[in-house]
Scaffold this motif. Structure first.
Motif, short mmCIF file in Angstrom:
data_model
loop_
_atom_site.label_atom_id
_atom_site.label_comp_id
_atom_site.label_asym_id
_atom_site.label_seq_id
_atom_site.Cartn_x
_atom_site.Cartn_y
_atom_site.Cartn_z
N LEU A 441 0.85 -1.17 0.00
CA LEU A 441 0.00 0.00 0.00
C LEU A 441 0.90 1.23 0.00
CD1 LEU A 441 -2.78 1.37 0.22
CD2 LEU A 441 -2.52 1.26 2.72
N GLY A 442 0.70 2.10 -0.98
CA GLY A 442 1.52 3.30 -1.08
C GLY A 442 0.68 4.54 -1.25
N ILE A 443 1.20 5.67 -0.80
CA ILE A 443 0.56 6.96 -0.99
C ILE A 443 1.62 7.94 -1.46
CG2 ILE A 443 0.86 7.57 1.46
CD1 ILE A 443 -1.75 9.22 1.18
N TYR A 444 1.28 8.78 -2.44
CA TYR A 444 2.29 9.67 -3.02
C TYR A 444 1.70 11.06 -3.23
CZ TYR A 444 0.05 9.81 -7.60
OH TYR A 444 -0.82 10.05 -8.62
N ALA A 445 2.59 12.03 -3.40
CA ALA A 445 2.23 13.38 -3.80
C ALA A 445 3.33 13.92 -4.69
CB ALA A 445 2.04 14.29 -2.59
N GLN A 446 2.97 14.43 -5.87
CA GLN A 446 3.91 15.01 -6.82
C GLN A 446 3.46 16.44 -7.12
OE1 GLN A 446 6.74 13.53 -8.25
NE2 GLN A 446 7.16 15.56 -9.08
#
Length: 757
Positions: A441-446
């Protein structure tokens, strides 16, 4: 740079008596095209993407102009895909001249990006990650299960892509986008279109047929396609380097005669006996777009093959004779089902994309030693569920891309022996533990910020991902696994930071740094694998390895001078921490063990190395006149790792210098192209001693340099019918790509007839 490329080609291509004739033929074809086109206005279609205004999807998951993205990204267009007319998707990537591709058998292609291969390069298909829990660190053939004939485009992102895509994207990301249905622009009108072709290739007697059809109304659309290919045993080149007159020749093979495994002389040792196979691919998409703000897409893809002989292993020798009577992959099955919802929003976020996917993959391996009646059968079944939710927010000069990524892998492994005479079965160690799960499970912000002067663009992002691995051994009586249950829960953090500077319209500089990580998967931690017959090495499990991490700074420049010149170059360095490499390993205090009645040195994957990689890529495009184009590219990568005792060893998967140069002319009805592919030497001292470089399939000095000269053309017989023809490897050069145990095609004629409606 152009002069360097020309000198490099001259040095390595070793002129023969063919060159004069080919030069004349090439000139005649190009001149004929120019004369024929004088009555019509030429159409110039540049090589790859030549505009910084080109829209990318890979680098941000939502459409974004290339000029704003720090990392190097190449776009492979549908026009390029059609023109190069390759047999599989691996060959398509190699045809760009910027991606290195290894082959262990004809039914294989393993992309290498910036010195990283297999499980360290992420493959993404229609937004769904293909890398699963058993993607191995050696060489992979999964990319050929993608039908290149249905690709709208391919985007290759170089360098770590873990911020957006999570684990595995150390060397880069290869994102494939398949074609969508075409909708009607008028109410009550249905649009029907389609394409088809047949192709023949002489080197392996290839016979391929493809057809696709798109049906679309104003809101509903559907597209369906099918491709079937039949590849016979491949013929290698007959023009050998003087020092290696027998390199790669297939002089004998094993055939079962009257119930006995007999070594038989090959009547034509240029034919790579037992390398042929068949493959078929089916795709279907349904698109529903109720309005301009929403769309729903259902995507179904099925890929299957016949048995695929593992050609390199069929050459293995033990005690002076061919070892294996049989070694082949069973049918490689890949089924993909996905649903994607796209919407433009009125709230805080402007855009939403949700993709739910399910993949069902089956892989199997079958091998039997000569004069042994028991065939070893190992079968793996992988089921993968995925959920992706991505959001985009625009405000002022800011763009925010954020999302979550959930992956659920279930792996079942089974194995048994089968007596080919009696049908009796017996126990056998499985490649992996019998039951495995591998979830993440991953969460990202770009984030992108465009400065007020429009000359600077800031890129920054971060990702946090957690992985849960659980492997259960049911029967350990025939295995070397020091556990019955293995659990891991590593957490990976990655990020990127960079700036784009555009001082004037056609000049662009970029500088950035990105980090990557790769969590150990089921293959890394638990596999039992016979690595090499020649050196008698056995890879055994090691449950104590940790995630790999990279830090990679990059500098790049893009220059465009009017319509006639474009130059791109990038240079990078990668610090590779906790690199997982195969090295000597002890089992029960011993550095060797007996396996299948033979004593082997034991190896295992270990985090015992600090590695460094560096390299550069450069490409130049010249357009001296309308319709003409000269394109050339060159790539160099170097890499070493340091063992705990301080010794420095070459890193595996590092290709020699390589590239492509082409001269092309295009008109509305005619096009012709002369191009060369080339690789430098890979000396044996630069091979990794315990990795996947396959020194046993090279010469005693390493893998010789090589170059091929090729020509192709296309003629538009009518608005809906075209003929393509090519003559590849004109000099019939015998060569192998570095780390490959399979020789490349010799001189070959390719003919295709394409139709559309």
């Amino acid at each position: 740079m152009k002069s360097c490329m020309v000198i490099y080609m001259y040095y390595y291509m070793q002129p023969t008596t063919y060159w004069k004739n080919i030069a004349v033929l090439s000139g005649l074809l190009l001149a004929a095209g120019m004369v024929h086109a004088q009555k019509k206005k030429p159409v110039y279609q540049p090589e790859g993407d030549t505009s910084l205004q080109e829209v990318l999807i890979t680098a941000t998951k939502f459409p974004e102009r290339k000029r704003n993205v720090v990392q190097k990204v190449d776009i492979v267009s549908k026009d390029f895909i059609k023109r190069v007319n390759t047999q599989n998707t691996g060959d398509l990537l190699q045809a760009t001249g910027n991606v290195f591709v290894q082959k262990s058998q004809q039914g294989g292609s393993s992309p290498v990006i910036r010195g990283f291969e297999a499980s360290r390069v992420l493959l993404v298909l229609d937004g769904v990650r293909m890398n699963n829990a058993i993607y191995r660190s050696g060489h992979l053939q999964n990319v050929i299960t993608i039908d290149q004939n249905m690709l709208e485009r391919v985007e290759v992102l170089y360098g770590p892509g873990s911020t957006l895509y999570g684990s595995d994207a150390l060397g880069g990301v290869v994102a494939f986008k398949t074609k969508d249905p075409t909708l009607s622009k008028m109410a009550g009108k249905t649009v029907v279109s389609g394409n088809g072709f047949v192709r023949y290739t002489s080197a392996n007697q290839e016979k391929t047929g493809h057809a696709d059809v798109s049906i679309g109304g104003q809101k509903w659309g559907a597209i369906f396609s099918a491709t079937y290919s039949d590849f016979d045993d491949l013929r290698m080149g007959n023009n050998y380097p003087d020092k290696y007159p027998n390199f790669g020749r297939r002089s004998t093979f094993v055939q079962r005669i009257n119930g006995v495994d007999s070594i038989v002389k090959n009547n034509d040792d240029r034919i790579q006996k037992f390398s042929g196979y068949q493959q078929w691919d089916i795709l279907g998409k349904l698109l529903y777009r109720p309005n301009d703000k929403q769309s729903h897409t259902l995507n179904i893809q099925l890929s299957n093959s016949s048995d695929v002989p593992r050609y390199d292993r069929l050459q293995d020798v033990r005690n002076g004779n061919l070892r294996f009577a049989e070694w082949y992959y069973g049918p490689q099955k890949r089924n993909l089902f996905s649903y994607t919802f796209d919407a433009q929003l009125k709230g805080f976020f402007n855009q939403l994309r949700i993709t739910a996917s399910y993949q069902d993959i089956e892989e199997s391996r079958y091998q039997r030693d000569r004069n042994n009646l028991n065939r070893q059968n190992r079968i793996e079944r992988v089921k993968v569920g995925g959920l992706y939710a991505d959001l985009k927010k625009n405000w002022g000069r800011h763009e925010l891309h954020t999302g979550i990524d959930l992956q659920l892998n279930d792996v079942r492994s089974r194995a048994f022996t089968l007596n080919i005479n009696t049908g009796a079965t017996g126990s056998l160690d499985t490649r992996y533990p019998e039951k495995n799960t591998y979830n993440s499970l991953g969460i990202y912000a770009q984030h992108l910020f465009k400065f007020t002067n429009d000359k600077w663009v800031l890129n920054d992002g971060i990702r946090v991902q957690s992985t849960w691995l659980n492997s259960t051994v049911i029967d350990n009586s025939t295995a070397f696994r020091p556990f019955t249950n293995l659990k891991q829960n590593p957490v990976g953090v990655s990020g990127n930071l960079g700036l784009v500077f555009i001082p004037v319209k056609n000049l662009r500089f970029n500088a950035g740094v990105a980090t990557g990580f790769r969590s150990p998967n089921i293959d890394d931690l638990t596999k039992i694998f016979e690595s090499s017959t020649a050196s008698r090495q056995l890879v055994v499990p090691n449950p104590d390895i940790r995630p790999e991490k990279t830090i990679s700074p990059e500098l790049g420049i893009n220059v465009k001078a009017g319509k006639w010149l474009r130059f791109d170059a990038s240079v990078y360095y990668t610090w590779f921490k906790d690199a997982i490499v195969k090295d000597k390993f002890q089992v029960n205090g011993q550095d060797s063990t007996v396996y299948n009645g033979v004593k082997y040195q034991t190896l295992a994957a270990q985090n015992n190395a600090k590695a460094g990689l560096y390299g550069f890529n450069a490409a130049v495009t010249l357009v001296p006149a309308q319709g003409w184009e000269l394109y050339s590219t060159i790539n160099l990568t170097k890499g070493t790792y340091t063992r705990p005792n301080g010794t420095e060893v070459p890193l595996d998967h590092i290709p020699p210098v390589y590239g492509r140069t082409s001269l092309r002319y295009s008109s509305t009805v005619w096009s012709a192209e002369v191009w060369a592919m080339y690789n430098g030497w890979k000396k044996i001292k630069d091979y990794n001693p315990d990795g996947e470089d396959n020194a046993q399939y090279a010469t005693a000095d390493g893998m010789p340099s090589w170059a091929t000269l090729n020509i192709r053309g296309q003629y538009q017989l009518s608005p809906k019918l075209s003929l393509q023809a090519a003559l590849e490897n004109i000099t019939d050069r015998n060569y192998r790509v570095f780390a490959s145990g399979f020789s490349a095609p010799g001189r070959s004629i390719i003919v295709s007839l394409r139709a559309s409606f």
